[in-house]
Design a protein around this motif. Structure first.
Motif, PDB file in Angstrom:
ATOM      1  N   UNK A   1       7.201   0.346  -8.825  1.00 33.00           N
ATOM      2  CA  UNK A   1       5.784  -0.247  -8.201  1.00 33.00           C
ATOM      3  C   UNK A   1       5.453  -1.662  -8.939  1.00 33.00           C
ATOM      4  N   UNK A   2       4.675  -2.465  -8.292  1.00 32.03           N
ATOM      5  CA  UNK A   2       4.397  -3.773  -8.690  1.00 32.03           C
ATOM      6  C   UNK A   2       2.950  -4.050  -8.196  1.00 32.03           C
ATOM      7  N   UNK A   3       2.060  -4.313  -8.991  1.00 34.83           N
ATOM      8  CA  UNK A   3       0.638  -4.479  -8.893  1.00 34.83           C
ATOM      9  C   UNK A   3       0.362  -5.916  -8.158  1.00 34.83           C
ATOM     10  N   UNK A   4      -0.301  -5.733  -6.977  1.00 28.09           N
ATOM     11  CA  UNK A   4      -0.712  -6.838  -6.268  1.00 28.09           C
ATOM     12  C   UNK A   4      -2.022  -6.665  -5.445  1.00 28.09           C
ATOM     13  N   UNK A   5      -2.836  -7.662  -5.260  1.00 26.87           N
ATOM     14  CA  UNK A   5      -4.143  -7.583  -4.517  1.00 26.87           C
ATOM     15  C   UNK A   5      -3.745  -8.520  -3.165  1.00 26.87           C
TER      16      UNK A   5
ATOM     17  N   UNK B   1      -3.601  -1.078  -7.636  1.00 32.02           N
ATOM     18  CA  UNK B   1      -3.666   0.068  -8.547  1.00 32.02           C
ATOM     19  C   UNK B   1      -2.631   0.752  -8.708  1.00 32.02           C
ATOM     20  N   UNK B   2      -1.950   1.078  -9.804  1.00 30.53           N
ATOM     21  CA  UNK B   2      -0.579   1.868 -10.031  1.00 30.53           C
ATOM     22  C   UNK B   2      -0.972   3.449  -9.436  1.00 30.53           C
ATOM     23  N   UNK B   3      -0.005   4.000  -8.485  1.00 32.15           N
ATOM     24  CA  UNK B   3      -0.159   5.123  -8.146  1.00 32.15           C
ATOM     25  C   UNK B   3      -0.343   6.482  -9.291  1.00 32.15           C
ATOM     26  N   UNK B   4      -0.989   7.416  -8.998  1.00 34.32           N
ATOM     27  CA  UNK B   4      -0.964   8.787  -9.884  1.00 34.32           C
ATOM     28  C   UNK B   4       0.446   9.211 -10.086  1.00 34.32           C
TER      29      UNK B   4
ATOM     30  N   UNK C   1       0.793  -1.178   0.041  1.00 39.71           N
ATOM     31  CA  UNK C   1      -0.056  -0.160  -0.030  1.00 39.71           C
ATOM     32  C   UNK C   1       0.695   1.263  -0.023  1.00 39.71           C
ATOM     33  N   UNK C   2       1.792   1.199  -0.508  1.00 39.11           N
ATOM     34  CA  UNK C   2       2.941   2.255  -0.392  1.00 39.11           C
ATOM     35  C   UNK C   2       2.760   3.367  -1.619  1.00 39.11           C
ATOM     36  N   UNK C   3       1.453   3.437  -2.215  1.00 38.32           N
ATOM     37  CA  UNK C   3       1.487   4.254  -3.226  1.00 38.32           C
ATOM     38  C   UNK C   3       1.017   5.681  -2.826  1.00 38.32           C
ATOM     39  N   UNK C   4       0.497   5.712  -1.853  1.00 39.22           N
ATOM     40  CA  UNK C   4       0.184   7.296  -1.400  1.00 39.22           C
ATOM     41  C   UNK C   4      -0.239   7.566   0.114  1.00 39.22           C
ATOM     42  N   UNK C   5      -0.414   8.520   0.682  1.00 38.48           N
ATOM     43  CA  UNK C   5      -0.634   8.820   2.106  1.00 38.48           C
ATOM     44  C   UNK C   5       0.613   8.333   3.020  1.00 38.48           C
TER      45      UNK C   5
END
Length: 250
Positions: free
Chosen positions: A53-57, A42-45, A16-20
């Motif tokens: 970045x690597x996608x992962x659920x 989802x990829x970060x804006x 979850x390192x894409x925002x905040x």
């Protein structure tokens, strides 16, 4: 060793390192010299600086195991992914509340187990991102609070079971100012008013959470495991102090 090189040569995975808060953590690890991999659905804006970045659920155990199997090295795992909408218990069914617990408690367990072999080989570190919601009543986010309480306990047990090869600690966060703060606290005046309830007089910045996470993952914390570090600006002023009718002029 300079502070900027304290994690040089190490690989840190931040879920979850894409925002905040997650982006603040990822950026702090990059500044400390680590190679940083962030993962989310989802990829970060705007990707955090110097991070991959690597996608992962994280709710998909098979995908999580495959994700870590594809990595050659993991020295640090930061279980940051999580969150919850505001929802009173009686306003939804148990299955929906269970999904909050799945994201905030089961997913960190799944990721930790999947990364264990890498971490053991590196004599690495896990940092769980907890919350004060796990230490006090959390109306409107009860399932989240229950999950965070469980996460902190899980970290303590994991620290004992996986010692001495892997250190496991928890950052217990208070309120943090992020791009979503307005959804919780309103406009700038609302954010300032909420911040004024904290002894330090403001909300934390994601960068400050990141620096605390880097400390727990670094050699400076080599003898710290099974610990919970409160990063909450002093917590909350007890309501009864403001309600009392004595010593108002003290």
């Amino acid at each position: 060793m300079g502070r900027g090189e304290s994690l040089k040569g190490r690989v840190a995975v931040v879920t979850g390192g894409t925002r905040g808060v997650g982006a603040g953590i990822a950026s702090a690890f990059a500044r400390a010299g680590a190679r940083v991999i962030v993962c989310a659905r989802r990829p970060p804006e705007v990707p955090p600086d110097d991070c991959e970045f690597r996608p992962l659920d994280l709710r998909d155990p098979t995908a999580v195991r495959d994700f870590f199997a594809d990595l050659d090295q993991v020295d640090v795992l930061v279980n940051n992914a999580g969150g919850t909408p505001y929802r009173m218990l009686g306003e939804s069914d148990a299955e929906r509340h269970a999904r909050v617990i799945e994201l905030n408690l089961t997913a960190p367990l799944t990721a930790s187990l999947a990364a264990r072999e890498h971490l053991a080989a590196a004599r690495g570190s896990i940092v769980m991102i907890g919350s004060v919601s796990g230490t006090r009543p959390s109306p409107g986010s009860a399932a989240y609070g229950a999950a965070k309480a469980g996460l902190e306990n899980l970290a303590r047990s994991m620290a004992v079971e996986w010692a001495p090869g892997i250190r496991v600690n928890t950052l217990v966060l208070g309120m943090v100012r992020t791009e979503l703060s307005s959804l919780h606290y309103g406009d700038e005046a609302g954010i300032a008013a909420v911040g004024a309830t904290v002894p330090l007089g403001r909300l934390a910045e994601p960068r400050e959470i990141g620096e605390a996470a880097v400390f727990l993952a670094s050699d400076a914390a080599a003898y710290i495991t099974g610990a919970s570090l409160l990063v909450h600006g002093g917590g909350e002023r007890p309501a009864f102090l403001d309600a009392a009718t004595v010593n108002k002029e003290a």
